[in-house]
Design a protein around this motif. Structure first.
Motif, PDB file in Angstrom:
ATOM      1  N   ARG A  64      62.454  -0.461  53.027  1.00 35.20           N
ATOM      2  CA  ARG A  64      63.920  -0.456  53.158  1.00 35.20           C
ATOM      3  C   ARG A  64      64.402  -1.816  53.619  1.00 35.20           C
ATOM      4  O   ARG A  64      64.068  -2.239  54.731  1.00 35.20           O
ATOM      5  CB  ARG A  64      64.365   0.592  54.171  1.00 35.20           C
ATOM      6  N   LYS A  65      65.180  -2.478  52.801  1.00 30.41           N
ATOM      7  CA  LYS A  65      65.745  -3.773  53.174  1.00 30.41           C
ATOM      8  C   LYS A  65      67.059  -3.544  53.902  1.00 30.41           C
ATOM      9  O   LYS A  65      67.852  -2.685  53.514  1.00 30.41           O
ATOM     10  CB  LYS A  65      65.966  -4.639  51.947  1.00 30.41           C
ATOM     11  N   GLY A  66      67.268  -4.320  54.957  1.00 30.53           N
ATOM     12  CA  GLY A  66      68.510  -4.223  55.706  1.00 30.53           C
ATOM     13  C   GLY A  66      69.642  -4.948  54.988  1.00 30.53           C
ATOM     14  O   GLY A  66      69.409  -5.826  54.153  1.00 30.53           O
ATOM     15  N   ASP A  67      70.859  -4.564  55.319  1.00 32.60           N
ATOM     16  CA  ASP A  67      72.035  -5.246  54.786  1.00 32.60           C
ATOM     17  C   ASP A  67      72.236  -6.565  55.524  1.00 32.60           C
ATOM     18  O   ASP A  67      71.623  -6.821  56.562  1.00 32.60           O
ATOM     19  CB  ASP A  67      73.284  -4.369  54.959  1.00 32.60           C
ATOM     20  N   PHE A  68      73.126  -7.382  55.000  1.00 27.05           N
ATOM     21  CA  PHE A  68      73.391  -8.693  55.580  1.00 27.05           C
ATOM     22  C   PHE A  68      73.714  -8.613  57.067  1.00 27.05           C
ATOM     23  O   PHE A  68      73.239  -9.412  57.860  1.00 27.05           O
ATOM     24  CB  PHE A  68      74.545  -9.379  54.832  1.00 27.05           C
ATOM     25  N   VAL A  76      59.398  -1.219  56.844  1.00 24.18           N
ATOM     26  CA  VAL A  76      58.437  -0.590  55.943  1.00 24.18           C
ATOM     27  C   VAL A  76      57.854   0.593  56.686  1.00 24.18           C
ATOM     28  O   VAL A  76      57.336   0.443  57.795  1.00 24.18           O
ATOM     29  CB  VAL A  76      57.303  -1.561  55.540  1.00 24.18           C
ATOM     30  N   ARG A  77      57.961   1.775  56.104  1.00 27.06           N
ATOM     31  CA  ARG A  77      57.405   2.992  56.722  1.00 27.06           C
ATOM     32  C   ARG A  77      56.224   3.458  55.885  1.00 27.06           C
ATOM     33  O   ARG A  77      56.347   3.665  54.684  1.00 27.06           O
ATOM     34  CB  ARG A  77      58.443   4.085  56.818  1.00 27.06           C
ATOM     35  N   ILE A  78      55.099   3.598  56.571  1.00 24.35           N
ATOM     36  CA  ILE A  78      53.884   4.086  55.936  1.00 24.35           C
ATOM     37  C   ILE A  78      53.593   5.437  56.556  1.00 24.35           C
ATOM     38  O   ILE A  78      53.364   5.532  57.769  1.00 24.35           O
ATOM     39  CB  ILE A  78      52.723   3.095  56.141  1.00 24.35           C
ATOM     40  N   GLU A  79      53.645   6.486  55.744  1.00 27.19           N
ATOM     41  CA  GLU A  79      53.510   7.838  56.260  1.00 27.19           C
ATOM     42  C   GLU A  79      52.158   8.428  55.904  1.00 27.19           C
ATOM     43  O   GLU A  79      51.813   8.541  54.734  1.00 27.19           O
ATOM     44  CB  GLU A  79      54.639   8.706  55.713  1.00 27.19           C
ATOM     45  N   THR A  80      51.433   8.741  56.949  1.00 27.99           N
ATOM     46  CA  THR A  80      50.165   9.440  56.809  1.00 27.99           C
ATOM     47  C   THR A  80      50.165  10.543  57.853  1.00 27.99           C
ATOM     48  O   THR A  80      50.922  10.508  58.804  1.00 27.99           O
ATOM     49  CB  THR A  80      48.966   8.496  57.052  1.00 27.99           C
ATOM     50  N   LYS A  81      49.340  11.498  57.685  1.00 29.61           N
ATOM     51  CA  LYS A  81      49.228  12.564  58.680  1.00 29.61           C
ATOM     52  C   LYS A  81      48.053  12.232  59.576  1.00 29.61           C
ATOM     53  O   LYS A  81      47.000  11.893  59.083  1.00 29.61           O
ATOM     54  CB  LYS A  81      48.997  13.918  57.993  1.00 29.61           C
ATOM     55  N   PRO A  82      48.161  12.299  60.857  1.00 27.85           N
ATOM     56  CA  PRO A  82      49.330  12.688  61.646  1.00 27.85           C
ATOM     57  C   PRO A  82      50.189  11.500  62.068  1.00 27.85           C
ATOM     58  O   PRO A  82      51.222  11.672  62.677  1.00 27.85           O
ATOM     59  CB  PRO A  82      48.694  13.326  62.878  1.00 27.85           C
ATOM     60  N   GLU A  83      49.759  10.268  61.767  1.00 31.63           N
ATOM     61  CA  GLU A  83      50.485   9.116  62.287  1.00 31.63           C
ATOM     62  C   GLU A  83      51.502   8.582  61.293  1.00 31.63           C
ATOM     63  O   GLU A  83      51.476   8.896  60.112  1.00 31.63           O
ATOM     64  CB  GLU A  83      49.502   7.998  62.668  1.00 31.63           C
TER      65      GLU A  83
END
Length: 176
Positions: A64-68, A76-83
């Motif tokens: 996800r890039k932020g706006d100006f 950046v979200r990296i989703e794994t179980k459980p972390e």
């Protein structure tokens, strides 16, 4: 999974440091969390192709890039179980200096760069949420308090006024 993320960052020579609850725990105040949060100012982490190795093995990666006008360049979200692993991309020069001053510490059996305590306090002040405020008070309590106050005072001028006002409030409220 954390080692794989670190390997990608290291292979690309991206400077980063552990932040969030894990960093607070590494600096002496245990707090329950299974999530890992990293800070970088290197915008290359926002390139989706950097994370292809993880995506190709079935791991969810959300860039996800932020706006100006956002305070962050993105996440950046990296989703794994459980972390869950978040890589927060800062924009400010002071955030890069926090990363540069970070020290290598073993965290859950893995060596990671962790901001020095006064820099961790700066990050918490900039975030400003209720848990962040509690973390500032706890980090001051595990001290050495006077040294931490002095170190934060030397660097806090780089932060926005609302973070400086929060610092004054928290130091006063947590005085012994």
């Amino acid at each position: 999974m954390i080692e794989r993320v670190q390997a990608i960052l290291d292979q690309n020579r991206i400077q980063y440091a552990l932040i969030g609850g894990m960093a607070v725990a590494a600096r002496g105040y245990p707090r329950f969390t299974i999530d890992f949060d990293f800070l970088t100012t290197d915008r290359r982490v926002l390139q989706a192709t950097l994370w292809d190795e993880l995506r190709n093995s079935g791991i969810g990666v959300d860039v996800r890039k932020g706006d100006f006008d956002d305070p962050l360049a993105g996440v950046v979200r990296i989703e794994t179980k459980p972390e869950q692993i978040d890589i927060v991309v800062g924009k400010m020069k002071w955030e890069q200096r926090v990363i540069e001053r970070a020290e290598e510490i073993e965290v859950q059996g893995t060596k990671m760069r962790v901001p020095i305590t006064s820099d961790l306090i700066l990050l918490k002040l900039a975030a400003g949420g209720p848990i962040d405020q509690q973390d500032v008070i706890r980090l001051l309590a595990v001290g050495p308090r006077n040294q931490l106050i002095e170190e934060v005072e030397e660097k806090i001028g780089d932060l926005p006024e609302d973070a400086r006002a929060l610092w004054r409030k928290l130091v006063t409220a947590s005085s012994p």
